[in-house]
Scaffold this active site. Structure first.
Site, PDB file in Angstrom:
ATOM      1  N   CYS A  76       0.818  -1.232  -0.091  1.00 58.45           N
ATOM      2  CA  CYS A  76      -0.012   0.046  -0.118  1.00 58.45           C
ATOM      3  C   CYS A  76       0.963   1.456   0.156  1.00 58.45           C
ATOM      4  O   CYS A  76       1.714   1.318   1.010  1.00 58.45           O
ATOM      5  CB  CYS A  76      -0.985   0.004   1.017  1.00 58.45           C
TER       6      CYS A  76
ATOM      7  N   ASP B 187      -0.278  16.676  -1.019  1.00 56.34           N
ATOM      8  CA  ASP B 187      -0.694  15.811  -2.396  1.00 56.34           C
ATOM      9  C   ASP B 187       0.477  16.039  -3.267  1.00 56.34           C
ATOM     10  O   ASP B 187       0.924  17.293  -3.745  1.00 56.34           O
ATOM     11  CB  ASP B 187      -2.141  15.983  -2.788  1.00 56.34           C
TER      12      ASP B 187
ATOM     13  N   HIS C 151      -4.452   0.864   8.309  1.00 60.18           N
ATOM     14  CA  HIS C 151      -4.858   0.635   7.091  1.00 60.18           C
ATOM     15  C   HIS C 151      -6.178   0.269   6.787  1.00 60.18           C
ATOM     16  O   HIS C 151      -6.662  -0.823   7.560  1.00 60.18           O
ATOM     17  CB  HIS C 151      -3.812  -0.554   6.347  1.00 60.18           C
TER      18      HIS C 151
ATOM     19  N   HIS D 262      -6.403   3.231   0.590  1.00 67.55           N
ATOM     20  CA  HIS D 262      -6.059   3.495   1.874  1.00 67.55           C
ATOM     21  C   HIS D 262      -6.899   4.704   2.344  1.00 67.55           C
ATOM     22  O   HIS D 262      -6.622   5.738   1.572  1.00 67.55           O
ATOM     23  CB  HIS D 262      -4.448   3.785   2.336  1.00 67.55           C
TER      24      HIS D 262
ATOM     25  N   HIS E 195      -8.242   8.086   2.905  1.00 64.88           N
ATOM     26  CA  HIS E 195      -7.575   9.332   3.028  1.00 64.88           C
ATOM     27  C   HIS E 195      -8.824  10.613   2.950  1.00 64.88           C
ATOM     28  O   HIS E 195      -9.602  10.258   2.174  1.00 64.88           O
ATOM     29  CB  HIS E 195      -6.578   9.519   2.069  1.00 64.88           C
TER      30      HIS E 195
ATOM     31  N   HIS F 175      -8.893  14.515   1.690  1.00 66.78           N
ATOM     32  CA  HIS F 175      -8.118  15.571   0.869  1.00 66.78           C
ATOM     33  C   HIS F 175      -8.691  16.784   1.878  1.00 66.78           C
ATOM     34  O   HIS F 175      -9.840  17.017   1.957  1.00 66.78           O
ATOM     35  CB  HIS F 175      -8.753  15.777  -0.400  1.00 66.78           C
TER      36      HIS F 175
END
Ligand code: AMP
Ligand code: ZN
Length: 113
Positions: free
Chosen positions: A4, A30, A46, A97, A99, A101
């Site tokens: 990952c 990012d 994870h 995984h 996440h 933003h």
């Protein structure tokens, strides 16, 4: 998870620009920013995405949202910010995984779809 990308970033095996971290989360810039501020907040645990929320403790899920708010404050996003979590193919999730933003630093469109 050994294959990952974000697990490798959390482990320091792949470089990242750290913005924030705590016991349960890690946040980094990012690589392909869509806004002047574009940070990814991830749980150290994870999880494939938000659809796997039942596999995480309430503490982990809450820590992710709190980390998003901390990142926004740290980045000086006083005009506002947006938090997005793409989940699954329809939402174009590319890294499996969980996440979030954190986007800000300018006016965004009201189109979310
Ligand atoms: P998503 O499309 O919602 O799964 O978001 C994955 C995000 O990860 C994209 O915005 C990518 O630009 C970002 N990304 C991919 N590889 C890296 C990396 N090595 N470091 C930082 N961000 C990355
Ligand atoms: Zn992972």
């Amino acid at each position: 998870m050994s294959d990952c990308l974000f697990c490798k970033i959390i482990a320091g095996e792949i470089p990242s620009t750290k913005v924030y971290e705590d016991e349960l989360t890690y946040a980094f810039r990012d690589i392909n920013p869509m806004m002047p501020t574009h940070v990814l907040v991830v749980p150290r645990q994870h999880l494939t995405g938000l659809s796997a929320a039942d596999e995480a403790s309430d503490a982990v899920l809450a820590a992710c949202l709190r980390a998003c708010a901390k990142v926004a404050a740290q980045e000086g996003l006083t005009g506002g910010f947006r938090v997005v979590s793409n989940c699954g193919d329809d939402a174009c999730q590319s890294v499996k995984h969980l996440h979030f933003h954190v986007l800000g630093g300018g006016k965004m469109t009201d189109k979310m779809g």
